[in-house]
Every structure is written in C-alpha cells, then in structure tokens.
Design a protein around this motif. Structure first.
Motif, PDB file in Angstrom:
ATOM      1  N   ALA A   1       0.848  -1.187   0.000  1.00 35.46           N
ATOM      2  CA  ALA A   1       0.000   0.000   0.000  1.00 35.46           C
ATOM      3  C   ALA A   1       0.885   1.238   0.000  1.00 35.46           C
ATOM      4  N   TRP A   2       0.594   2.115  -0.919  1.00 38.78           N
ATOM      5  CA  TRP A   2       1.302   3.385  -0.971  1.00 38.78           C
ATOM      6  C   TRP A   2       0.321   4.514  -0.692  1.00 38.78           C
ATOM      7  N   GLN A   3       0.709   5.452   0.165  1.00 41.02           N
ATOM      8  CA  GLN A   3      -0.128   6.604   0.476  1.00 41.02           C
ATOM      9  C   GLN A   3       0.726   7.868   0.371  1.00 41.02           C
ATOM     10  N   LYS A   4       0.196   8.819  -0.327  1.00 38.47           N
ATOM     11  CA  LYS A   4       0.950  10.056  -0.532  1.00 38.47           C
ATOM     12  C   LYS A   4       1.341  10.675   0.818  1.00 38.47           C
ATOM     13  N   ASN A   5       2.593  11.062   0.876  1.00 42.34           N
ATOM     14  CA  ASN A   5       3.202  11.683   2.064  1.00 42.34           C
ATOM     15  C   ASN A   5       3.527  10.682   3.170  1.00 42.34           C
ATOM     16  N   TYR A   6       3.159   9.386   2.971  1.00 40.77           N
ATOM     17  CA  TYR A   6       3.438   8.383   4.018  1.00 40.77           C
ATOM     18  C   TYR A   6       4.220   7.180   3.491  1.00 40.77           C
ATOM     19  N   GLY A   7       4.485   7.133   2.223  1.00 37.97           N
ATOM     20  CA  GLY A   7       5.290   6.065   1.678  1.00 37.97           C
ATOM     21  C   GLY A   7       4.558   4.739   1.539  1.00 37.97           C
ATOM     22  N   ASN A   8       5.350   3.655   1.544  1.00 35.50           N
ATOM     23  CA  ASN A   8       4.826   2.307   1.310  1.00 35.50           C
ATOM     24  C   ASN A   8       4.696   1.530   2.620  1.00 35.50           C
ATOM     25  N   GLY A   9       3.816   0.542   2.574  1.00 30.94           N
ATOM     26  CA  GLY A   9       3.659  -0.375   3.695  1.00 30.94           C
ATOM     27  C   GLY A   9       3.039  -1.680   3.219  1.00 30.94           C
ATOM     28  N   MET A  10       3.339  -2.749   3.936  1.00 30.76           N
ATOM     29  CA  MET A  10       2.866  -4.057   3.508  1.00 30.76           C
ATOM     30  C   MET A  10       1.410  -4.290   3.923  1.00 30.76           C
ATOM     31  N   ILE A  11       0.672  -4.950   3.040  1.00 28.93           N
ATOM     32  CA  ILE A  11      -0.685  -5.412   3.344  1.00 28.93           C
ATOM     33  C   ILE A  11      -0.638  -6.928   3.504  1.00 28.93           C
ATOM     34  N   SER A  12      -1.195  -7.454   4.569  1.00 32.59           N
ATOM     35  CA  SER A  12      -1.278  -8.904   4.768  1.00 32.59           C
ATOM     36  C   SER A  12      -2.667  -9.250   5.283  1.00 32.59           C
ATOM     37  N   GLN A  13      -3.152 -10.360   4.829  1.00 32.46           N
ATOM     38  CA  GLN A  13      -4.517 -10.748   5.199  1.00 32.46           C
ATOM     39  C   GLN A  13      -4.632 -12.265   5.193  1.00 32.46           C
ATOM     40  N   LEU A  14      -5.352 -12.795   6.181  1.00 31.90           N
ATOM     41  CA  LEU A  14      -5.681 -14.213   6.258  1.00 31.90           C
ATOM     42  C   LEU A  14      -7.158 -14.349   6.592  1.00 31.90           C
ATOM     43  N   SER A  15      -7.793 -15.353   6.020  1.00 29.77           N
ATOM     44  CA  SER A  15      -9.206 -15.571   6.355  1.00 29.77           C
ATOM     45  C   SER A  15      -9.520 -17.060   6.270  1.00 29.77           C
ATOM     46  N   TYR A  16     -10.492 -17.431   7.068  1.00 29.52           N
ATOM     47  CA  TYR A  16     -10.992 -18.812   7.043  1.00 29.52           C
ATOM     48  C   TYR A  16     -12.504 -18.772   7.210  1.00 29.52           C
ATOM     49  N   GLY A  17     -13.205 -19.505   6.338  1.00 31.76           N
ATOM     50  CA  GLY A  17     -14.669 -19.515   6.420  1.00 31.76           C
ATOM     51  C   GLY A  17     -15.251 -20.848   6.033  1.00 31.76           C
ATOM     52  N   GLN A  18     -16.476 -21.029   6.389  1.00 35.78           N
ATOM     53  CA  GLN A  18     -17.223 -22.230   6.023  1.00 35.78           C
ATOM     54  C   GLN A  18     -18.579 -21.825   5.472  1.00 35.78           C
ATOM     55  N   ARG A  19     -19.121 -22.716   4.615  1.00 39.64           N
ATOM     56  CA  ARG A  19     -20.411 -22.423   3.995  1.00 39.64           C
ATOM     57  C   ARG A  19     -21.204 -23.715   3.866  1.00 39.64           C
ATOM     58  N   ILE A  20     -22.496 -23.604   4.129  1.00 38.45           N
ATOM     59  CA  ILE A  20     -23.412 -24.728   3.983  1.00 38.45           C
ATOM     60  C   ILE A  20     -24.522 -24.322   3.009  1.00 38.45           C
ATOM     61  N   SER A  21     -24.735 -25.156   2.005  1.00 43.93           N
ATOM     62  CA  SER A  21     -25.839 -24.957   1.057  1.00 43.93           C
ATOM     63  C   SER A  21     -26.781 -26.135   1.186  1.00 43.93           C
ATOM     64  N   TRP A  22     -28.083 -25.861   1.162  1.00 44.42           N
ATOM     65  CA  TRP A  22     -29.059 -26.906   1.454  1.00 44.42           C
ATOM     66  C   TRP A  22     -30.225 -26.842   0.466  1.00 44.42           C
ATOM     67  N   ASN A  23     -30.278 -27.823  -0.421  1.00 44.15           N
ATOM     68  CA  ASN A  23     -31.434 -28.022  -1.313  1.00 44.15           C
ATOM     69  C   ASN A  23     -31.807 -26.796  -2.143  1.00 44.15           C
ATOM     70  N   ASP A  24     -30.828 -25.982  -2.464  1.00 43.56           N
ATOM     71  CA  ASP A  24     -31.041 -24.801  -3.309  1.00 43.56           C
ATOM     72  C   ASP A  24     -31.957 -23.761  -2.673  1.00 43.56           C
ATOM     73  N   VAL A  25     -32.295 -23.900  -1.398  1.00 39.89           N
ATOM     74  CA  VAL A  25     -33.178 -22.919  -0.749  1.00 39.89           C
ATOM     75  C   VAL A  25     -32.515 -22.254   0.455  1.00 39.89           C
ATOM     76  N   ALA A  26     -31.354 -22.721   0.839  1.00 36.45           N
ATOM     77  CA  ALA A  26     -30.662 -22.118   1.976  1.00 36.45           C
ATOM     78  C   ALA A  26     -29.166 -22.109   1.691  1.00 36.45           C
ATOM     79  N   ASP A  27     -28.540 -20.978   2.004  1.00 42.12           N
ATOM     80  CA  ASP A  27     -27.103 -20.845   1.804  1.00 42.12           C
ATOM     81  C   ASP A  27     -26.584 -19.955   2.931  1.00 42.12           C
ATOM     82  N   VAL A  28     -25.719 -20.518   3.771  1.00 44.27           N
ATOM     83  CA  VAL A  28     -25.244 -19.800   4.959  1.00 44.27           C
ATOM     84  C   VAL A  28     -23.732 -19.900   5.008  1.00 44.27           C
TER      85      VAL A  28
END
Length: 802
Positions: A746-773
């Motif tokens: 990430a670069w921001q004017k007047n503040y230089g560069n900095g690293m961006i780091s991100q981690l995520s973990y998720g789960q999803r359940i789909s049921w009979n085409d009528v529910a998705d969570v």
C-alpha cells in the motif's frame, strides 16, 4: 428318463396301442387287467407277485402293468428273472421303456431295434428307438431318423416326437415351429393343448399361454413368468417412458392378484417368493423407488436372500432415491471380483456402477472403471458376415462417462473438449450435442449453450432431454416465460420423470420469496476507518416474481462503531423494485437513513447489461450513498455516489473486471476510485479449487483534514490465493471451507509504502437450493497514515428461499 408329463403321455400314447385286446383268461383276471388299465395297478401287481408260475402272456401283462405304475426297476428285475422265456413283443417294449427311463441307453436301443426288426409294421418300436437316441443325447441322429420316418409314413406322432427332440436339445424356437405346423393339420393339437402351451412357455411367451387359457388354470410358474417378462420389457431403454410405465403397471397388477391368492399358503410359497422378488423390478421401472427399497428391507429382515438380478434392481432404486452409498455397496459386491477386476457388465450396469461411485464422491474407482472402458473398447466393431465397420456404442459410452467424470471433478475444459469432439464427429447425434451444450452452460456460457441447443433442436424438437436443457438455459438467461413454458410442457408429457421433477423444482424455487441477510462484527480493530467494535447488518426480503420480470423488496440495515469522538449509528429502512430480463438486471430503491437523530431520504438505481457471454457493463447511482464512511456520517457528512464497471468473463477459470466510482461529499470533498481485479484458477481437483486473485486500487480525494480517513492519494496492489475445499456433498447439499491469504503493498501520498497482509478462514453450507449460509473470520493488517494497524472481523451472509 422322462421328467415331464408330456414325455410320459407321449410314451403312453404309443405303448397303449400294443396292449392286446384279446380275452385274457378268467373273468377275475380280466377284472384285474381292466382296473390296471384305469390306473389302479396295485391289485394286479399284488396278484402277479403271488403267482410266480406264469405263462408268457401273463408275464408280458405283469411287465406292462409294472411299467404303467412307473416301477421301472421292478420291470427290469422281472425281465431278468424270466429272460429265458420268449415273451410277446409288448413285454419287451415295456422292458425297453424301463431301460430308457433308468438311462441304460444301450440296452434300451438293442431291444427297440430288435422289436422293430421283428415287427417293422409297428412304427412305435422305431419311435421308441428314436426317443431313446434323443434322451441319450444323440439329437442329430434322432432328428434324421424321425424326419425320414415322417417322410415315408406321415403321422402326427412323428411331428410331436420331432418337437420333443428340439425341446430337450434346447432348440425351443424349432420346437414351437414344429408344433405350430402340426396344429395346422391336426385337430388333436388345439391352441390350448399341453404340448403347445409348454412350447410357448419354453420360448419365454408366458403371456401367450395366459391369453389362451384361464389365468387360474395354469401353473403358478406360468403366471410368474408372464409378469417377469413384463418386468424385463419395462426396463428396456428402447421404449418410451410412457410405454415402460404402462408395462410396469400391467406387471404390478398381475403381482397384486397373485399376492391375494398365494399369501400365507404354503403350497405357493416358492412362487410367492419369486413374485415378491420380481416385483422389485416393476417398482423400479415405475420409479416407485422408495417402495422398492422398503420391500427389500422387509425381505432382508425376514431372512430372505435375493438373487443378483434383484439386488441390482435394489441398488438402482437406491441410486435413483439419492442414496448412492447404499447403491455403491450393493453394486461393488455384485460387479467386482476379489482381485478388483470388473465382471463383464452391460452398458446400463456400467453406467449405474459409475454413477454410484461418482455420487458417493469416490472418484478413484469411477476413474479406474472409465479409463479401462476407454482403453479397452475399440471405436468400431465388426458384425459377422459384414465387411463394414460399425460404430461401437460401448466406446461412445466410455467417453461420455469420461466427460461426466472430469465434469464432476471440476475439470470443465477437458469436459468441453471431450463433448465438443464427440458432437462434431457425429453431427446427427442429438444427445452428444445436448451434452456439449450442458458443459457450456456449466462453464457460465449460456448463450453459446443456447446456440448448440438450437442446432440440436433441428434433429428432434420434441426430445425431452433437449427440452429440459433448454429450460435450464432459459432460466440462466432470465428468459422466465420461455423457461416456464418449457417446464410446463415437460411436466405435462412426463410428470414422473426424475429429471422433469428436478426441473419443476427449479422452477418452483424461482417462484419463492427470498430473504438475504449479511453483516460483519469487528472483534479487534485499530484502524481509523472502521473504528472499534464495529457492527453492520443488512437484510432484504424479495417477493415472489410479479408480472414475470419484477420483484418487490424491502429491507432494514444498521451500522454501529465507536470513534474517538463518540459512537456512530446509522439505521436504514428501504423498499424498491427489482427487474430481471434477458441481458439486463436493475433495481430502483428508496430509503430512509436515520443518523444523528434525524432521517433523510435516499435513493439508488443499480443495474447491469450483458452484451454477450463475455462482456458485461454495470452501473449504480445513489443519493445518500451507503458507501459513505460511517465516521463521516457521525460527523454529519453525507455523500452521493456513482459507479460504472466493466467485466470480462472468459469462463469459470478466468475473469477480470475494472470499475470507476465517484463520491461527492457534502463537505466539498470529491473522491475518485479506480480498481482492477481478476481471477485465475491454478488448481482443480474433485474437492479442491485454488484461485489466484490479483487486484489493483487507486484512490484520490480533493480535500484534506477531514474527520474521516481520507488519504490524498493511495495505491494498493494485492495478490490473493484462495482455496475452496469441499468437505461433504450429497447432491444439492454441500459443506465447504475456504482459506485465503493475501500479500501486497500500500502506498499513500506523504506516508510512503507499507505491507498489506490478510488471512481468512470460512465455512459455507448450502441446502437443497433454498438455503445458503456462510461465515468467515478475517484478519488484516495494513497501514493507515503510515502506521500498520490490524482488524479482526467476522463476516457472515445468509440466503433463504421460502
């Protein structure tokens, strides 16, 4: 030895002709002989055993009566005891018959031959020799002799013996032909005669037997055979579905009649058991799979062991009832040998075994089965007597299963290649063209699929599979009227077809109301943009379709967070109309935004237009935009926004999009944002997809020193790797997990560069085409005004159709 009533009757017919008609002595003796002729043989046999000193005629009588009573060993014993005497020819005939019945072929042949030489006028002796030759397995010699006899001395008995020879040699078609010919010039052989009915049954024509006699007068075997043949016919893929259902209904009606008569009657136990077994096939043909499974379970609980063909029916029922693991267990036990090799299977059995593996999520055995089919099956086959090479249906089936295998394994490019090659090499094969279109639709190319289906329509417009695929394509293209008409026609024509039922369900789901809920909760935040303990929620409920293309919607949402200057709260009430048609989507909305103890009216128009399968342009204009930072609204600053974006979509493996947005803040600030993002799939497996998602962002603001985070200029470049793993799936039900990691600058004017780091973990359940969570835990660390600060957030979304 004779093993049937027909055989005994044939012998009795010609042996009766050689019984003497002269007086047999005393009146008492004559009475014994008369009773024996009528079937009461025991008095005469008792008398003979008590009078060993008999003349030649009485010895012949004894031999004959013992033969009539079926006591062949006694006949031979009497003959051996008195063989020093010269007997009348009829006595030797009884002995020859006894030798034949006890399979002492050569003794029997010697006697018959000697009898015919002594009395060549009596053709029954020659017939006895011919029957013995046939019983001993010398069918060709016996046929040659009987045909020669019939040529010189035509007689109906000769034709019946010829038919008998065909019968015991397994040439049942010739047996039926011979008896049918005999019926044309003999009134003794009627369509109801035992010989003719047996011939019909031997040729697997039990229904013809029933049509020529009363149902209750024939043997249980004939009735069960007749119903079983209907079951076999109902399973033939060459018949239409309606024909198969009608045939299965006829079989089920026959079984109901049998059950009423035979249940709880020990004398019919074997036939009742077989009828219960064969009825399973009729239930499966009639798509009454749950009933078939329930009956199988009852029979298993009773300790009954089903034959292999019935267990295959049950496995098919489990597969059609969406219980693939049970189907796979049965089919694996039936079709795999101990060394893992596959038994010789029909095309239908291979397909069922394949789908039992695939739908149980066991791709390795499905792959082994398919690759063996492709590797060992030639593309062409030869027909005996013809030099022409004919296309091999099993080779085609192997490649069709291979395309299904790679499609289930998410390798859609390979599936497209296989189906395209097959369709282009056989342009007259409608099914291959439909398969190709189906893969195109799965790749997100509905217009290309539509074009292929139009080509397929030329071959057979009324094809059910074509109509079903056209309906799904129409739904994807938002051609709701067309999809409805196609679905209604398919249901009208084939209401009980499983594919039609799935299509009807998809159409029914489209007619449901829909609730969407999404939001996030900040667990730990240091950033000046979102504040601390931030929470947001949005919810929208859509009505069922109105006037085909429209849906009304209403919703509620709120945002909350804590800033150094205090709490920020925004509540939204909204309502509007959605419009969906081919190539277009649009929403128009009015909202009431409550913040800082006052409510203002907002409005939004959003939409997109598809130029083709690959290009889409989107747009949005909003008054009191929800893209306004919450901290700005806390400080009584609002913004109006506009957005335009362009998306290029190649297929499910690659797509890129760019957007430009503009926010006009009430404090005089103008924000310009540009973004470019994409997706490249780098790994595909049956249960794992890995994508790389590059993204670029550039933002510029015209005013500084605002109470909300407002960099003069900023530029982000981020690369994300996202893995989606299938934990469990059962048809329209699935459970997945998603892991992603991002690294960037990430670069921001007047503040230089900095690293961006991100981690995520998720789960999803789909049921009979009528529910998705789904829910995702996200950790992010990035610079704000030169300081790297972190955010930990839980995000969730839910969709329900009801």
């Amino acid at each position: 030895m004779f093993h049937s009533k027909w055989k005994k009757k044939a012998l009795a017919t010609f042996l009766t002709l050689i019984v003497p008609t002269a007086a047999l002595g005393s009146e008492d003796y004559q009475q014994l002989i008369t009773q024996a002729r009528k079937g009461n043989t025991q008095p005469a046999l008792t008398w003979f055993s008590q009078h060993p000193d008999l003349d030649e005629n009485k010895l012949a009588d004894w031999l004959q009566i013992a033969s009539w009573s079926g006591q062949d060993k006694q006949v031979i014993e009497i003959y051996n005891r008195y063989q020093h005497k010269s007997l009348p020819l009829r006595g030797y005939a009884a002995v020859a018959k006894a030798y034949r019945n006890t399979q002492q072929w050569q003794h029997a042949l010697n006697l018959w031959h000697a009898l015919y030489e002594k009395d060549p006028v009596n053709k029954d002796y020659l017939r006895g020799e011919i029957l013995t030759l046939a019983d001993s397995g010398k069918y060709d010699v016996a046929l040659e002799k009987i045909k020669a006899l019939n040529q010189h001395a035509p007689d109906n008995k000769n034709i019946l013996i010829e038919a008998y020879i065909y019968k015991i040699s397994g040439r049942y078609e010739d047996e039926l032909l011979t008896i049918t010919r005999a019926m044309s010039f003999s009134s003794a052989l009627a369509p109801q005669s035992e010989q003719y009915l047996n011939a019909l049954q031997n040729n697997f024509l039990p229904e013809a037997v029933l049509s020529r006699t009363d149902e209750h007068s024939v043997s249980p075997t004939v009735r069960v055979d007749a119903a079983a043949k209907l079951v076999r016919l109902s399973a033939m893929p060459t018949r239409t579905e309606k024909e198969r259902y009608n045939i299965a209904d006829r079989a089920l009606a026959l079984y109901e009649g049998m059950f009423k008569e035979w249940k709880d009657k020990p004398e019919y136990a074997a036939s009742y058991q077989r009828a219960r077994t064969d009825r399973l096939g009729a239930l499966v043909s009639r798509e009454r799979n749950k009933e078939a499974i329930a009956e199988y379970q009852r029979m298993t609980d009773e300790g009954l062991t089903l034959p292999e063909y019935a267990r295959y029916w049950v496995a098919t029922a489990y597969l059609k009832d969406h219980q693939p693991k049970q189907a796979e267990a049965i089919m694996s036990a039936l079709f795999y040998q101990e060394d893992g090799e596959i038994n010789t299977l029909s095309m239908e059995e291979k397909a069922d075994l394949f789908y039992s593996h695939i739908e149980s999520e066991h791709f390795t055995p499905a792959q082994v089965l398919t690759e063996k089919m492709v590797r060992t099956t030639p593309a062409y086959r030869s027909m005996q007597g013809s030099p022409a090479q004919l296309p091999n249906d099993e080779w085609l089936q192997g490649y069709q299963l291979m395309s299904s295998l790679v499609r289930y394994g998410n390798d859609l490019p390979q599936a497209e290649k296989i189906t395209y090659d097959l369709a282009s090499k056989a342009p007259g094969n409608q099914g291959l063209r439909i398969d190709y279109a189906s893969v195109l639709l799965a790749r997100g190319l509905p217009r290309a699929a539509e074009d292929e289906l139009k080509k397929a329509e030329v071959i057979e417009p009324a094809n059910l599979t074509l109509e079903i695929e056209q309906a799904y394509t129409a739904m994807t293209l938002q051609e709701w009227n067309q999809a409805k008409l196609l679905t209604e026609d398919a249901v009208k024509r084939h209401p009980e077809n499983e594919a039609v039922k799935r299509l009807q369900r998809a159409n029914d789901i489209h007619q449901l109301s829909e609730l969407r809920i999404g939001g996030s909760v900040g667990l730990d935040s240091e950033g000046p943009d979102s504040g601390k303990h931030d929470t947001s929620l949005s919810s929208v409920i859509y009505s069922p379709p109105l006037a085909t293309n429209y849906r009304a919607f209403a919703g509620y949402g709120f945002s909350h967070s804590r800033f150094s200057e205090g709490k920020g709260n925004v509540r939204d009430w909204l309502g509007g109309v959605e419009w969906r048609s081919r190539d277009n989507w649009m929403e128009a909305e009015l909202s009431g935004r409550n913040f800082n103890h006052k409510t203002k009216t907002g409005a939004r128009v959003s939409g997109w237009h598809d130029f083709n399968d690959h290009w889409r342009i989107g747009y949005e204009g909003e008054r009191l935009s929800r893209r306004t930072p919450l901290r700005a609204m806390k400080n009584d600053i609002t913004a109006n926004s506009g957005l335009i974006n362009v998306r290029w979509y190649q297929n499910e493996r690659r797509e890129y999009g760019s957007s430009f947005s503009y926010l006009d803040f009430s404090d005089g600030n103008h924000r310009y944002e540009y973004s470019l993002e994409g997706k490249e799939r780098i790994w595909t497996a049956p249960s794992l997809l890995v994508d790389v998602q590059p993204a670029l962002y550039y933002g510029r603001n015209t005013k500084a020193d605002t109470p909300y985070f407002n960099p003069e200029e900023s530029f982000d470049i981020v690369g994300t790797v996202q893995a989606n793993h299938l934990i469990w799936r059962n048809y329209d039900k699935s459970w997945t997990q998603e892991i992603s990691g991002s690294v960037g600058n990430a670069w921001q004017k007047n503040y230089g560069n900095g690293m961006i780091s991100q981690l995520s973990y998720g789960q999803r359940i789909s049921w009979n085409d009528v529910a998705d969570v789904g829910a995702t835990l996200r950790w992010e660390k990035r610079p704000y005004d030169g300081e790297r600060e972190h955010n930990v957030t839980v995000e969730f979304d839910m969709t329900f159709k009801f």
